[in-house]
Write an enzyme that holds these catalytic residues in place. Structure first.
Site: not given
Ligand code: IPM
Ligand code: MG
Length: 360
Positions: A146, A195, A227, A251, A255
């Site tokens: 990133y 990985k 994975d 990231d 989620d």
């Molecule tokens: C998070 C979000 C951010 C990230 C985005 C909005 C840039 O997905 O905080 O997880 O990827 O870090």
């Molecule tokens: Mg995120």
């Protein structure tokens, strides 16, 4: 205690959830005799509207001068918002990346915990959930893909885009140390995710993490390929205590971990630097579709404020009180729309904030 808190309500549901978190903080201040001083700054789409950029130098400096930052959410609908008709470095999310980098917030802590009251909302089968799970994802937040060099070019008439993934050993070491420190206060297990069967950056990651582990003989270290980890999270989530990983893997995995808790509206997060300074925000986004309708779940932001009390201000007793108040409200059957189930009492954003504040 006197604390200077910068609030960044941001976009979408951001302002309404930050308002509820401040309500709860004010109650804490009243009961435990502290003074919290707030200063609000703009970031994301609202900053683009006001200043043409998602984060101004001045806003960043104001945040830097504070003791901690409380953030709601930034961004809008990618499909139908003018905020996205500009270069990538001028979009709302760029403000978030810039404040993380600008404040050196390299350690992102994302707890994923299954409240037994919400077990029905968990998409996993009962036999997989077992006694539930309680993990912390420790995501590296200011390096890797990133923040690497990137560009798009045309090579022999063909468009080609490049992103780069770089980590140096110091960046890996400092996040590993944070993960082991936290593991020590929990169930003393770190699963480091990489990985390493493909990536050089992962092979260095593994080597540095192993060296750090030598200073923590009481903490068990395992390595897991990313994975496989994605699969293990839905097969046996109870095995995870602290998950240590790089920026993009964290990231994605955070989620996934939040999804199995039943609602992303419950998950807090803290982003820390080397000192006690931190930025605290819910793990979810700005949910523009439900903004301003008193539908958003403020609990993730309220729990993030509890993390602020614990990590930045060392107010453990107060943080416990907030977490207990959230637990009580759930036990008493109050639910926002996202976590509603039969037999419970449905409440809006503001009422949920009131109920939690009243229980402190
Ligand atoms: C998070 C979000 C951010 C990230 C985005 C909005 C840039 O997905 O905080 O997880 O990827 O870090
Ligand atoms: Mg995120």
């Amino acid at each position: 205690m006197d604390c200077r808190i910068v609030t960044i309500p941001g976009d979408g549901i951001g302002p309404e959830i930050v308002r509820e978190a401040c309500k709860v903080l004010d109650r804490v201040a009243q009961v435990y005799e502290h003074s919290f001083h707030y200063k609000e700054v703009l970031m994301g789409g609202c900053s683009i509207d006001a200043y043409g950029v998602p984060l101004t130098e001045e806003a960043l400096e104001t945040a830097r001068q504070s003791d901690a930052v409380l953030l709601g959410a930034v961004g809008g609908n990618v499909g139908n918002s003018r905020w996205y008709d500009v270069a990538p470095n001028l979009r709302p999310e760029a403000g978030l990346l810039a404040i993380r980098k600008g404040l050196n917030l390299f350690a992102n802590i994302r707890p994923a915990y299954l409240y037994k009251e919400l077990a029905k909302a968990c998409p996993l089968k009962k036999e997989i959930i077992g006694d539930g799970f309680d993990m912390v994802i420790m995501r590296e937040l200011t390096g890797g893909l990133y923040f690497g060099e990137r560009h798009t070019e045309e090579v022999d008439g063909v468009l080609q885009a490049t992103d780069t993934l770089t980590y140096n050993e110091n960046e890996i070491r400092r996040i590993a140390v944070k993960a082991f420190d936290i593991a020590r206060k929990r169930r003393k297990s770190v699963i480091s995710v990489d990985k390493a069967n493909v990536l050089d950056s992962s092979r260095l990651w593994r080597k540095v993490v192993e060296a750090v582990a030598e200073d923590y003989p009481d903490v068990k270290l395992e390595h897991m390929l990313v994975d496989n980890c994605a699969m293990q999270l839905v097969m046996n989530p109870g095995q995870f205590d602290v998950v240590l990983t790089e920026n993009m893997f964290g990231d994605i995995l955070s989620d996934e971990a939040s999804m199995i808790t039943g609602s992303i509206g419950m998950l807090s997060s803290a982003s820390l630097n080397e000192s006690r300074f931190g930025m605290y925000e819910p793990s979810h986004g700005s949910a523009p579709d439900i903004a301003g309708k008193d539908l958003a779940n403020p609990i993730a932001t309220i729990l993030s404020a509890a993390m602020m009390l614990r990590y930045s201000f060392d107010l453990d007793k107060e943080a416990d009180a907030v977490e207990k108040a959230v637990q009580r409200v759930l036990t008493e059957g109050y639910r926002t729309a996202d976590i509603m189930s039969e037999g419970c009492t449905r409440v809006g954003t503001a009422r949920m904030g009131d109920l939690i504040a009243e229980r402190i």
